[in-house]
Design an enzyme around this catalytic site. Structure first.
Site, PDB file in Angstrom:
ATOM      1  N   ARG A  12      22.934  -5.369   6.291  1.00  0.00           N
ATOM      2  CA  ARG A  12      23.289  -4.070   5.704  1.00  0.00           C
ATOM      3  C   ARG A  12      23.682  -4.203   4.240  1.00  0.00           C
ATOM      4  O   ARG A  12      24.488  -5.036   3.865  1.00  0.00           O
ATOM      5  CB  ARG A  12      24.441  -3.428   6.455  1.00  0.00           C
ATOM      6  CG  ARG A  12      24.872  -2.153   5.770  1.00  0.00           C
ATOM      7  CD  ARG A  12      25.674  -1.271   6.625  1.00  0.00           C
ATOM      8  NE  ARG A  12      26.073  -0.097   5.866  1.00  0.00           N
ATOM      9  CZ  ARG A  12      26.917   0.801   6.301  1.00  0.00           C
ATOM     10  NH1 ARG A  12      27.443   0.671   7.470  1.00  0.00           N
ATOM     11  NH2 ARG A  12      27.231   1.835   5.557  1.00  0.00           N
ATOM     12  N   ARG A  64      20.086   2.527   6.440  1.00  0.00           N
ATOM     13  CA  ARG A  64      20.785   1.298   6.821  1.00  0.00           C
ATOM     14  C   ARG A  64      20.094   0.605   7.992  1.00  0.00           C
ATOM     15  O   ARG A  64      19.549   1.269   8.869  1.00  0.00           O
ATOM     16  CB  ARG A  64      22.256   1.568   7.105  1.00  0.00           C
ATOM     17  CG  ARG A  64      22.630   2.448   8.223  1.00  0.00           C
ATOM     18  CD  ARG A  64      22.940   3.909   7.903  1.00  0.00           C
ATOM     19  NE  ARG A  64      23.436   4.311   6.624  1.00  0.00           N
ATOM     20  CZ  ARG A  64      24.718   4.484   6.329  1.00  0.00           C
ATOM     21  NH1 ARG A  64      25.634   4.251   7.224  1.00  0.00           N
ATOM     22  NH2 ARG A  64      25.069   4.908   5.160  1.00  0.00           N
ATOM     23  N   ASP A  74      24.346   0.485  11.491  1.00  0.00           N
ATOM     24  CA  ASP A  74      25.650   1.035  11.147  1.00  0.00           C
ATOM     25  C   ASP A  74      26.453   1.117  12.437  1.00  0.00           C
ATOM     26  O   ASP A  74      25.962   1.655  13.426  1.00  0.00           O
ATOM     27  CB  ASP A  74      25.434   2.432  10.565  1.00  0.00           C
ATOM     28  CG  ASP A  74      26.680   3.013   9.985  1.00  0.00           C
ATOM     29  OD1 ASP A  74      26.926   2.803   8.799  1.00  0.00           O
ATOM     30  OD2 ASP A  74      27.432   3.686  10.728  1.00  0.00           O
ATOM     31  N   ASP A 103      29.984   2.434  13.969  1.00  0.00           N
ATOM     32  CA  ASP A 103      31.178   3.248  13.714  1.00  0.00           C
ATOM     33  C   ASP A 103      32.046   3.294  14.966  1.00  0.00           C
ATOM     34  O   ASP A 103      31.560   3.685  16.041  1.00  0.00           O
ATOM     35  CB  ASP A 103      30.792   4.687  13.364  1.00  0.00           C
ATOM     36  CG  ASP A 103      30.162   4.812  11.988  1.00  0.00           C
ATOM     37  OD1 ASP A 103      30.515   4.019  11.097  1.00  0.00           O
ATOM     38  OD2 ASP A 103      29.315   5.710  11.812  1.00  0.00           O
TER      39      ASP A 103
HETATM   40  O1  GSY Z   1      27.178   7.438  10.292  1.00  0.00           O
HETATM   41  C1  GSY Z   1      26.157   6.714  10.789  1.00  0.00           C
HETATM   42  C2  GSY Z   1      24.994   6.641   9.877  1.00  0.00           C
HETATM   43  N1  GSY Z   1      24.313   7.936   9.756  1.00  0.00           N
HETATM   44  C3  GSY Z   1      23.468   8.494  10.637  1.00  0.00           C
HETATM   45  C4  GSY Z   1      23.011   8.114  11.910  1.00  0.00           C
HETATM   46  O2  GSY Z   1      23.363   7.066  12.477  1.00  0.00           O
HETATM   47  N2  GSY Z   1      22.129   8.998  12.505  1.00  0.00           N
HETATM   48  C5  GSY Z   1      21.730  10.156  11.926  1.00  0.00           C
HETATM   49  N3  GSY Z   1      20.872  10.928  12.563  1.00  0.00           N
HETATM   50  N4  GSY Z   1      22.168  10.522  10.710  1.00  0.00           N
HETATM   51  C6  GSY Z   1      23.029   9.711  10.081  1.00  0.00           C
HETATM   52  N5  GSY Z   1      23.605   9.867   8.887  1.00  0.00           N
HETATM   53  C7  GSY Z   1      24.375   8.781   8.715  1.00  0.00           C
HETATM   54  S1  GSY Z   1      25.341   8.520   7.324  1.00  0.00           S
END
Ligand code: GSY
Length: 165
Positions: free
Chosen positions: A83, A92, A95, A97
Site C-alpha cells: 500500500r 489501494r 485497506d 479498517d
Molecule cells: O475505506 C476503505 C477504502 N475505500 C473504499 C472501499 O473499500 N470500497 C469502496 N467501494 N469505496 C471505498 N472508498 C474508500 S476510501
C-alpha cells in the site's frame, strides 16, 4: 478474548489475491484468529469516485491484541501488500479498517472505533450484516441497517474461512 470486525477492500491489480493475502496475514498472526468471513462484494467507489471498483469483505476476528496493537497489525499488513498512501481515499492494493472492537468507544488521534463512516457505507454494512445480522452500534444501541445497497454486488459467495485461504 476480544472480538473485532475489520473491513478489507482492494481496487488495484489482482483484487481477489490481495483480499486473500490480507485475510491470510491476519489468520497467520499468532494473536489473531479469523472466526468469520463474509462473502466478497464488488462495490462502486465511495468518496473519490474516479477510480476502479473495489472488492470488499468483512472479517470477524478474536484477538488478544489491544485496539492499537490490532491497528498496527492491520497497517503492517497493508504495507506488506504494497500500500502506498498517495491520494487520500484513492486506489489501494489493500485497506484494512477496524470497524468495531468489542463494544468499545475509542476516540484517539490515530484510531476511532466504531469507524466513524461505517454507518453510511453500504460496502461495509452489507458484508458486516451478512456475518453479524443482529449487530448494533455499541454507543447508540441502534441496529445497523443498509439504507441503500446500490453499487454493492455479490461477487463471490462465502464458503468458509478455510476455503478462501
Ligand atoms: O475505506 C476503505 C477504502 N475505500 C473504499 C472501499 O473499500 N470500497 C469502496 N467501494 N469505496 C471505498 N472508498 C474508500 S476510501
Amino acid at each position: 478474548m476480544n472480538i473485532a470486525y475489520i473491513s478489507i477492500g482492494s481496487n488495484i491489480g489482482d483484487r481477489l489475491h490481495h483480499l486473500v493475502e490480507a485475510v491470510r496475514a491476519l489468520q497467520s498472526h499468532e494473536r489473531i484468529e479469523v472466526t468469520k468471513l463474509s462473502s466478497i462484494y464488488e462495490t462502486a467507489p465511495v468518496g473519490y469516485t474516479d477510480q476502479a471498483d473495489f472488492l470488499n469483505l468483512v472479517v470477524c476476528v478474536a484477538t488478544s491484541l489491544d485496539p492499537y496493537e490490532l491497528l498496527a497489525a492491520c497497517q503492517e499488513i497493508e504495507i506488506g501488500l504494497g500500500r502506498i498512501r498517495d491520494i487520500r481515499w484513492g486506489p489501494r492494493t489493500a485497506d484494512l479498517d477496524i470497524l468495531l472492537y468489542n463494544n468499545d468507544n475509542i476516540e484517539a488521534e490515530k484510531l476511532i472505533v466504531p469507524h466513524p463512516r461505517m454507518g453510511e457505507r453500504a460496502f461495509v454494512l452489507v458484508p458486516l450484516l451478512e456475518i453479524a445480522p443482529a449487530i448494533r452500534h455499541p454507543v447508540t444501541g441502534v441496529p445497523f441497517n443498509v439504507a441503500d445497497d446500490d453499487g454493492v454486488i455479490l461477487w463471490k459467495k462465502a464458503d468458509g474461512v478455510g476455503r478462501l485461504l
